[in-house]
Design an enzyme around this catalytic site. Structure first.
Site, PDB file in Angstrom:
ATOM      1  N   HIS A  11      -1.882  36.985   8.931  1.00  0.00           N
ATOM      2  CA  HIS A  11      -2.605  38.112   8.334  1.00  0.00           C
ATOM      3  C   HIS A  11      -2.352  39.372   9.164  1.00  0.00           C
ATOM      4  O   HIS A  11      -2.593  39.380  10.379  1.00  0.00           O
ATOM      5  CB  HIS A  11      -4.104  37.801   8.260  1.00  0.00           C
ATOM      6  CG  HIS A  11      -4.413  36.722   7.274  1.00  0.00           C
ATOM      7  ND1 HIS A  11      -5.294  35.696   7.537  1.00  0.00           N
ATOM      8  CD2 HIS A  11      -3.939  36.509   6.028  1.00  0.00           C
ATOM      9  CE1 HIS A  11      -5.349  34.901   6.478  1.00  0.00           C
ATOM     10  NE2 HIS A  11      -4.542  35.372   5.540  1.00  0.00           N
ATOM     11  N   GLU A  22      -4.849  41.284  11.804  1.00  0.00           N
ATOM     12  CA  GLU A  22      -5.429  40.532  12.918  1.00  0.00           C
ATOM     13  C   GLU A  22      -4.516  40.671  14.144  1.00  0.00           C
ATOM     14  O   GLU A  22      -3.857  39.738  14.562  1.00  0.00           O
ATOM     15  CB  GLU A  22      -5.615  39.068  12.483  1.00  0.00           C
ATOM     16  CG  GLU A  22      -6.538  38.959  11.273  1.00  0.00           C
ATOM     17  CD  GLU A  22      -6.477  37.614  10.547  1.00  0.00           C
ATOM     18  OE1 GLU A  22      -5.807  36.687  11.023  1.00  0.00           O
ATOM     19  OE2 GLU A  22      -7.102  37.508   9.467  1.00  0.00           O
ATOM     20  N   GLU A  31      -9.654  31.026  15.245  1.00  0.00           N
ATOM     21  CA  GLU A  31     -10.146  32.347  14.856  1.00  0.00           C
ATOM     22  C   GLU A  31     -10.598  32.983  16.163  1.00  0.00           C
ATOM     23  O   GLU A  31     -11.633  32.612  16.718  1.00  0.00           O
ATOM     24  CB  GLU A  31     -11.326  32.244  13.882  1.00  0.00           C
ATOM     25  CG  GLU A  31     -10.978  31.699  12.511  1.00  0.00           C
ATOM     26  CD  GLU A  31     -10.347  32.748  11.592  1.00  0.00           C
ATOM     27  OE1 GLU A  31     -10.332  33.946  11.960  1.00  0.00           O
ATOM     28  OE2 GLU A  31      -9.851  32.356  10.524  1.00  0.00           O
ATOM     29  N   HIS A  59      -5.538  33.305  14.207  1.00  0.00           N
ATOM     30  CA  HIS A  59      -6.159  34.288  13.323  1.00  0.00           C
ATOM     31  C   HIS A  59      -7.295  34.985  14.067  1.00  0.00           C
ATOM     32  O   HIS A  59      -7.620  34.654  15.199  1.00  0.00           O
ATOM     33  CB  HIS A  59      -6.740  33.587  12.090  1.00  0.00           C
ATOM     34  CG  HIS A  59      -5.712  33.021  11.178  1.00  0.00           C
ATOM     35  ND1 HIS A  59      -5.325  33.648  10.024  1.00  0.00           N
ATOM     36  CD2 HIS A  59      -4.973  31.882  11.252  1.00  0.00           C
ATOM     37  CE1 HIS A  59      -4.391  32.919   9.424  1.00  0.00           C
ATOM     38  NE2 HIS A  59      -4.165  31.844  10.145  1.00  0.00           N
ATOM     39  N   ARG A  84      -2.709  31.407   1.650  1.00  0.00           N
ATOM     40  CA  ARG A  84      -3.183  30.754   0.428  1.00  0.00           C
ATOM     41  C   ARG A  84      -1.995  30.357  -0.446  1.00  0.00           C
ATOM     42  O   ARG A  84      -2.168  29.939  -1.565  1.00  0.00           O
ATOM     43  CB  ARG A  84      -4.083  31.715  -0.395  1.00  0.00           C
ATOM     44  CG  ARG A  84      -5.347  32.187   0.295  1.00  0.00           C
ATOM     45  CD  ARG A  84      -6.382  31.084   0.445  1.00  0.00           C
ATOM     46  NE  ARG A  84      -7.617  31.604   1.028  1.00  0.00           N
ATOM     47  CZ  ARG A  84      -7.803  31.841   2.329  1.00  0.00           C
ATOM     48  NH1 ARG A  84      -6.838  31.557   3.198  1.00  0.00           N
ATOM     49  NH2 ARG A  84      -8.950  32.329   2.767  1.00  0.00           N
ATOM     50  N   ARG A 142      -3.841  43.021   4.853  1.00  0.00           N
ATOM     51  CA  ARG A 142      -3.912  41.595   5.199  1.00  0.00           C
ATOM     52  C   ARG A 142      -2.697  40.795   4.695  1.00  0.00           C
ATOM     53  O   ARG A 142      -2.195  39.909   5.370  1.00  0.00           O
ATOM     54  CB  ARG A 142      -5.190  41.023   4.568  1.00  0.00           C
ATOM     55  CG  ARG A 142      -5.344  39.509   4.580  1.00  0.00           C
ATOM     56  CD  ARG A 142      -6.630  39.135   3.850  1.00  0.00           C
ATOM     57  NE  ARG A 142      -6.719  37.717   3.534  1.00  0.00           N
ATOM     58  CZ  ARG A 142      -7.341  36.820   4.305  1.00  0.00           C
ATOM     59  NH1 ARG A 142      -7.881  37.195   5.425  1.00  0.00           N
ATOM     60  NH2 ARG A 142      -7.413  35.559   3.922  1.00  0.00           N
TER      61      ARG A 142
END
Ligand code: NAG
Ligand code: NAG
Ligand code: NAG
Ligand code: NAG
Ligand code: NAG
Ligand code: ZN
Length: 438
Positions: free
Chosen positions: A197, A200, A399, A325, A273, A255
């Site tokens: 992404h 990030e 994360e 992430h 995704r 993103r």
């Protein structure tokens, strides 16, 4: 001196020039992103009932807010903490609505433009240093990261090899570093990717930090030496190269990838995704304008296809997949797409428990850990589930910091503490791989 005109008009012309110059400066010329985020706010809301959650979904849609956490409206339910970026011209509407509906909120960041100028050296003169004293405590553009990789490929040929696994939608090479002591013997490998992404930015900074630490401590730290002697690390510092570049040049909060759509003007697919595992099911969107758009078909994005092909080709050699992430401070493992635990769950859980404990030992920062579906939210078609389903037994997604105070605008001052603690967690997971699972 005739051609210079009268002294009076000369002064006037000079003053006009000065005025114009100042105007240009004030109008955002000296602000990154053309001062586009001036007055934008980051707001945290917690709906306390189903009605409030539904009302929020509606107004988010209407005002086209940018969801930071969770990443899609479909994950939003009662008691879900949501962080949203709201454009300046819509914030009054939203705040009025929240007061009317008695929905609690806190303003996390009052002015995003100020926050992004404050936390980074984008604004100040970036110190030019020779590659050997590369500054790992600032965020680097794609060009800087790629020349850093080229430099390592030239100077660290004993431990590092750089190669490309394909090209991005916009034609940029997809570079990967292979790190580890060269050996004829069969060696297992760990895959690490950062920057799936674009916004990030702490991800790519960590991938670079990891390589630096490995090179710096290989000679002195027995654990690192063991890791590099017994394993290869494939490290992809920037997965979504087009998106990352765009987040530097145009939209700090971009993103997705940058691919075009034949029927919609919106660009990009969520590269987390787009994988062939329960593709485009719960927690992914079919709409090209959404931030969690799953794409027209699995592996439609050349970046995803290139990595999937590479991992498929490596087969059983790759025993761990780690993806970085931000933000939430969590260590996640499968499944993401359903509420269920994986077989041999206890080994993976134990590795996560140890890693989180190691991370906390550095600066006391708490990470939650568990299956992604229960710990974060349900999402389908992501890389971690795909890696697991394709035979990589240890699949994790980090994360990184923080929990919303700065969100994606984690200041450069926090790169070092974030990376130092994360490094220890990654080493713990890796050492665990070299042992037999209890
Ligand atoms: C806010 O401004 C953007 C463009 O800058 C525009 O597209 C949008 O419709 C505006 N929203 C409101 C609520 O005025
Ligand atoms: C500016 O950055 C400093 C340190 O990075 C931080 O402590 C401070 O809260 C920031 N201020 C704003 C307005 O974001
Ligand atoms: C890395 O170095 C090797 C050997 O010097 C070279 O063959 C290879 O092309 C380099 N990789 C890239 C991506 O430039
Ligand atoms: C679970 O562990 C057993 C024994 O260690 C092993 O044979 C099996 O392949 C593992 N299954 C998975 C899905 O990793
Ligand atoms: C694993 O974590 C512990 C703290 O929980 C730490 O003392 C140890 O050094 C770590 N191991 C490695 C190899 O980093
Ligand atoms: Zn992410």
């Amino acid at each position: 001196m005739k051609f210079l005109g009268k002294p009076g008009s000369q002064t006037a012309a000079f003053q006009l020039l000065c005025w114009l110059f100042l105007k240009i400066l004030q109008s955002g010329y000296c602000h990154p992103y053309n001062n586009h985020y001036a007055g934008d706010k980051l707001i945290r809301l917690i709906p306390r009932s189903k009605e409030q959650a539904n009302a929020l979904k509606k107004i988010y849609h209407q005002l086209q807010v940018d969801l930071w956490q969770p990443s899609s409206i479909s994950c939003l339910s009662e008691e879900t903490v949501t962080d949203v970026r709201i454009p300046q011209n819509a914030s009054r509407t939203l705040l009025a609505f929240l007061q009317e509906a008695h929905i609690q909120y806190t303003i996390l960041i009052e002015d995003l433009q100020k926050a992004l100028e404050n936390g980074s050296s984008l604004q100040t003169q970036r110190k030019r240093r020779s590659p050997s004293e590369y500054n790992y405590e600032v965020y680097h553009s794609l060009e800087e990261i790629q020349s850093w990789m080229h430099h390592l490929n030239k100077t660290q040929s004993g431990l590092i090899r750089m190669f490309s696994i394909g090209r991005s939608y916009e034609g940029r090479p997809l570079f990967v570093l292979k790190l580890g002591r060269k050996s004829r013997a069969y060696k297992r490998a760990v895959w690490i990717d950062c920057g799936i992404h674009a916004r990030e930015w702490i991800g790519p900074a960590f991938c670079q930090w990891f390589v630096r630490e490995a090179l710096l401590t290989y000679k002195t730290d027995p654990a690192m030496r063991k890791m590099l002697n017994h394993l290869y690390f494939y490290i992809m510092p920037v997965f979504n190269v087009d998106g990352y570049h765009f987040s530097w040049t145009h939209d700090r909060f971009w993103r997705k990838t940058r691919s075009r759509n034949s029927r919609f003007r919106c660009r990009g697919v969520d590269a987390n995704r787009n994988w062939k595992v329960k593709w485009c099911d719960e927690g992914a969107s079919v709409h090209p304008c959404d931030d969690t758009y799953c794409g027209p078909f699995p592996e439609s994005e050349p970046e995803v296809k290139a990595v999937a092909n590479f991992l498929r080709k490596q087969g059983k050699r790759i025993t761990a997949y780690l993806s970085f992430h931000a933000y939430a401070q969590m260590l996640l493992y499968p499944y993401s797409y359903k509420y269920a635990t994986i077989p041999n769950f206890s080994c993976v859980e134990y590795a996560a428990y140890k890693a989180v404990k190691a991370l906390r030992s550095v600066h006391g920062v708490q990470y939650r850990y568990g299956p992604a579906s229960q710990t974060l939210y349900i999402s389908s078609g992501n890389s971690m589930d795909w890696a697991y389903k394709n035979g990589i037994p240890y699949a994790f997604a980090f994360e990184l910091r923080d929990t919303g105070h700065f969100g994606f605008l984690l200041p450069e001052m926090l790169i070092k503490p974030t990376c130092t603690e994360t490094m220890l967690a990654v080493k713990n997971i890796t050492v665990h791989l070299l042992k037999k699972c209890p």
